[in-house]
Design an enzyme around this catalytic site. Structure first.
Site, PDB file in Angstrom:
ATOM      1  N   LYS A 275      38.395   4.192 -52.368  1.00 30.12           N
ATOM      2  CA  LYS A 275      36.977   3.728 -52.116  1.00 30.12           C
ATOM      3  C   LYS A 275      36.284   3.845 -51.191  1.00 30.12           C
ATOM      4  O   LYS A 275      36.932   2.454 -50.947  1.00 30.12           O
ATOM      5  CB  LYS A 275      36.051   4.368 -53.024  1.00 30.12           C
ATOM      6  N   ASP A 280      26.746   1.723 -51.078  1.00 30.26           N
ATOM      7  CA  ASP A 280      25.461   2.274 -52.187  1.00 30.26           C
ATOM      8  C   ASP A 280      24.213   1.761 -53.046  1.00 30.26           C
ATOM      9  O   ASP A 280      24.066   0.919 -53.608  1.00 30.26           O
ATOM     10  CB  ASP A 280      27.272   1.438 -53.432  1.00 30.26           C
ATOM     11  N   LYS A 287      19.393   2.647 -57.106  1.00 28.74           N
ATOM     12  CA  LYS A 287      19.837   1.597 -57.726  1.00 28.74           C
ATOM     13  C   LYS A 287      19.278   1.050 -58.116  1.00 28.74           C
ATOM     14  O   LYS A 287      17.626   0.858 -57.430  1.00 28.74           O
ATOM     15  CB  LYS A 287      20.669   0.797 -57.194  1.00 28.74           C
ATOM     16  N   ASP A 357      23.679   8.545 -57.643  1.00 23.18           N
ATOM     17  CA  ASP A 357      24.625   6.891 -57.570  1.00 23.18           C
ATOM     18  C   ASP A 357      26.798   7.625 -57.795  1.00 23.18           C
ATOM     19  O   ASP A 357      27.422   6.717 -58.055  1.00 23.18           O
ATOM     20  CB  ASP A 357      24.247   6.206 -58.679  1.00 23.18           C
ATOM     21  N   GLU A 359      28.506   8.689 -56.988  1.00 23.47           N
ATOM     22  CA  GLU A 359      29.368   9.694 -55.200  1.00 23.47           C
ATOM     23  C   GLU A 359      30.385   9.236 -55.382  1.00 23.47           C
ATOM     24  O   GLU A 359      31.418   9.525 -54.375  1.00 23.47           O
ATOM     25  CB  GLU A 359      28.054   8.278 -54.325  1.00 23.47           C
ATOM     26  N   ARG A 361      33.249   9.171 -56.808  1.00 27.40           N
ATOM     27  CA  ARG A 361      34.480  10.517 -57.567  1.00 27.40           C
ATOM     28  C   ARG A 361      34.135  11.504 -56.268  1.00 27.40           C
ATOM     29  O   ARG A 361      34.773  12.949 -56.269  1.00 27.40           O
ATOM     30  CB  ARG A 361      34.119  10.914 -58.697  1.00 27.40           C
TER      31      ARG A 361
HETATM   32  N1  BES Z   1      29.806   1.851 -57.151  1.00 25.38           N
HETATM   33  C1  BES Z   1      29.801   1.800 -58.806  1.00 25.38           C
HETATM   34  C2  BES Z   1      30.057   1.225 -59.967  1.00 25.38           C
HETATM   35  C3  BES Z   1      29.653   0.231 -59.766  1.00 25.38           C
HETATM   36  C4  BES Z   1      28.921  -0.388 -60.528  1.00 25.38           C
HETATM   37  C5  BES Z   1      30.435  -0.700 -58.810  1.00 25.38           C
HETATM   38  C6  BES Z   1      29.127  -2.106 -60.354  1.00 25.38           C
HETATM   39  C7  BES Z   1      30.588  -2.262 -59.331  1.00 25.38           C
HETATM   40  C8  BES Z   1      29.775  -2.785 -59.871  1.00 25.38           C
HETATM   41  C9  BES Z   1      29.384   3.739 -58.700  1.00 25.38           C
HETATM   42  O1  BES Z   1      29.424   4.294 -56.875  1.00 25.38           O
HETATM   43  C10 BES Z   1      28.245   3.890 -59.410  1.00 25.38           C
HETATM   44  O2  BES Z   1      27.192   3.910 -59.423  1.00 25.38           O
HETATM   45  N2  BES Z   1      28.270   4.350 -60.980  1.00 25.38           N
HETATM   46  C11 BES Z   1      27.554   4.575 -61.987  1.00 25.38           C
HETATM   47  C12 BES Z   1      27.924   6.330 -62.424  1.00 25.38           C
HETATM   48  C13 BES Z   1      27.008   6.925 -63.158  1.00 25.38           C
HETATM   49  C14 BES Z   1      25.900   7.302 -62.699  1.00 25.38           C
HETATM   50  C15 BES Z   1      27.675   7.833 -63.792  1.00 25.38           C
HETATM   51  C16 BES Z   1      28.097   3.880 -62.672  1.00 25.38           C
HETATM   52  O3  BES Z   1      28.971   2.846 -63.121  1.00 25.38           O
HETATM   53  O4  BES Z   1      26.165   3.147 -63.306  1.00 25.38           O
HETATM   54 ZN    ZN Z   2      29.867   2.856 -56.089  1.00 26.13          ZN
HETATM   55 MN    MN Z   3      26.762   4.979 -56.854  1.00 28.60          MN
END
Ligand code: BES
Ligand code: ZN
Ligand code: MN
Length: 509
Positions: A275, A280, A287, A357, A359, A361
């Site tokens: 990835k 992000d 966020k 968010d 994204e 996957r």
């Molecule tokens: N890049 C984030 C995950 C992340 C969070 C990595 C904190 C490192 C530290 C990912 O893209 C994300 O935002 N995931 C969301 C998914 C949710 C919207 C289902 C998450 O984990 O909140």
């Molecule tokens: Zn991310």
């Molecule tokens: Mn994200």
């Protein structure tokens, strides 16, 4: 100025160096081997300090003794190795990193060390020397590209350690030690490439810059490089990847690095998919502001794949390895995708985007499909995929999921050698219904339950019939403080494991 680790045959007690590193297991009152020899040369100073209770041999304990002319070395450091029962290559990595940083703070420009644990510790010489090289080089890692006054407010001394000599009494072991140093150096240097990529800010480390970094690696170790842009992605029908990329002005890149270690056997292959979200923001599902700066590290999976390809190109195992990095920003622009949008991935499967968010996957879905289209039958993807992973396992180990228990075992085994740890989470069919969509084949979020697993359930749809493992490094890609071979900031995990995996798979054929 990079540190050089080398092996020399000789007597440690008569070695001339700014600092000599010896060691002690917990509970030992009369050290033998190199530590014993240095103790005698110091008229029993080490045994006296043990008797006194100042030196205990606990893991992480560092004791400085000034030699004051009794031996050619200016000082001696006694490094605690902990209990001999708990001792392994990880202890050596830990001790080597801690000692190297300790001596750098003292302003020392070089030191000599005995091969910790290669004697009574029971490690083989190569393994031991590899761990010393990894611990030392990775522990001394610094990222100060953006400090205009050099060292700035860092508590680390500015002058570096130029050379480290592993001094071995038994000349018959020198070759094995040197081989270990060379593997350890290759793995540490690759890991530092990953750390640099992650530590750079997102205004510099764009998808275009990641592709340039991949080109440098390709040229350095002789890999093929192919970079696909928006146009190529549309031609391939990568609607999931493009959906994420459409909110950003930065051109997205699907970076493909190819190493051909067994060209006559295309079936002997491994695909590493990373990835590479260079920032992000969450997209339209924006966020919160707090800690959003950490999302410059959302390309850590891609960074570790570029880095592992470098190590693989250096170590040259007999296996074909392809590294694929899905690089783009996730931005909330005027063209950005919306919650509720439906995208179609390269394999024709449709995804309802509930939350922009989620994204990672989406970009990985197309990268996995593309890897399959290249004929790759064994896949490992690496991603800072879910915040839920940090809640589940914290920073001690990486979450592992997948469809192949054999490949999971291989990853665990490679992790045991590298000291990077993995813990498997269950991919039970029950979780699949959490990503059922009313309008598409699946939706991109599964709600609050089992967030890391539902993300993996989506990826599974795109790995199809390949053997596939997903590594969620959301917790392990960064360290919050320096300890052993880790330095605060990017860790480079799981670069060393990925390289080790390729080496092991090549051997087992
Ligand atoms: N890049 C984030 C995950 C992340 C969070 C990595 C904190 C490192 C530290 C990912 O893209 C994300 O935002 N995931 C969301 C998914 C949710 C919207 C289902 C998450 O984990 O909140
Ligand atoms: Zn991310
Ligand atoms: Mn994200």
């Amino acid at each position: 100025m990079p540190t050089k680790v080398e092996v020399v045959a000789g007597d440690i007690a008569s070695f001339e160096t700014p600092a000599l590193v010896v060691n002690l297991f917990e509970g030992v009152s009369h050290p033998a081997g190199g530590t014993g020899a240095v103790d005698r040369a110091l008229d029993g100073a080490i045994t006296a300090l043990i008797a006194d209770g100042e030196i205990k041999g606990k893991l992480g304990e560092v004791t400085l003794i000034h030699a004051l002319g009794r031996i050619p070395a200016a000082r001696v450091v006694v490094a605690g190795l902990g209990k001999s029962n708990d001792f392994d290559a990880g202890s050596v990595r830990r001790v080597s990193g801690d000692v190297a940083r300790f001596l750098r703070r003292k302003g020392v420009t070089g030191f000599a060390t005995i091969a910790h644990g290669a004697g009574i510790g029971g490690l083989d010489a190569g393994e031991c020397a590899q761990a010393i090289a990894e611990g030392t080089l990775l522990g001394l890692y610094k990222f100060d590209t953006y400090r205009s006054n050099g060292n700035g407010d860092s508590d680390e001394a500015d002058n570096g350690i130029a050379s480290v000599s592993i001094v071995e009494w038994d000349a018959a072991r020198v070759d094995a030690l040197a081989a270990g140093v060379s593997v350890g150096t290759a793995l540490a240097e690759a890991t530092m490439v990953a750390r640099d990529l992650v530590n750079h800010p997102a205004n510099v480390m764009t998808p275009t810059k990641m592709a340039e970094a991949a080109r440098e690696v390709a040229e350095a170790v002789g890999l093929d490089l192919d970079v696909m842009d928006r146009e190529g992605m549309s031609e391939h029908g990568m609607g999931a990847f493009l959906g994420v990329a459409q909110g950003s002005e930065e051109p997205p890149k699907l970076i493909v690095l190819t190493y051909r270690g067994d060209p006559d056997n295309p079936g002997n292959n491994l695909g590493l998919v990373g990835k590479g979200i260079t920032f992000d923001t969450g997209g339209i599902s924006l966020k919160p502001a707090a800690n959003m700066e950490a999302m410059k590290g959302d390309m850590a999976g891609g960074a570790s794949v570029i880095a592992a390809m470098r190590a693989i190109g250096t170590l040259k195992p007999r296996i074909n390895v392809t590294g694929l990095i899905a690089a783009t920003e996730n931005m909330p622009g005027g063209r950005a995708q919306r919650p509720g949008d439906v995208v179609t991935a390269m394999n024709g499967k449709t995804i309802e985007v509930i939350n922009t968010d989620a994204e990672g996957r989406l970009v990985l879905a197309d990268a996995l499909c593309y890897a399959r289209s290249l004929g790759i039958t064994r896949l490992v993807d690496v991603a800072t995929l879910t915040g839920a992973m940090v809640v589940t396992l914290g920073k001690a180990c990486t979450g592992m999921m997948g469809n192949s228990s054999d490949l999971a075992k291989e990853v665990s085994k490679a992790g045991d050698a590298s000291g990077e740890r993995f813990w498997e989470l269950p991919m039970l069919e029950d979780y699949r219904e959490l990503i059922r969509s009313d309008v598409a084949d699946m939706k991109n979020t599964g709600g609050r339950q089992a967030g890391s697993i539902t993300a993996a359930m989506l990826l599974r749809e795109f790995a199809e019939d390949a053997d596939w493992i997903h590594l969620d490094i959301a917790g392990t890609s960064t360290a919050s403080s320096s300890k052993g071979h880790l330095v605060k900031g990017a860790t480079g995990v799981p670069t060393r494991t990925l390289a080790q995996l390729a080496v092991n798979l090549a051997k087992e054929r």
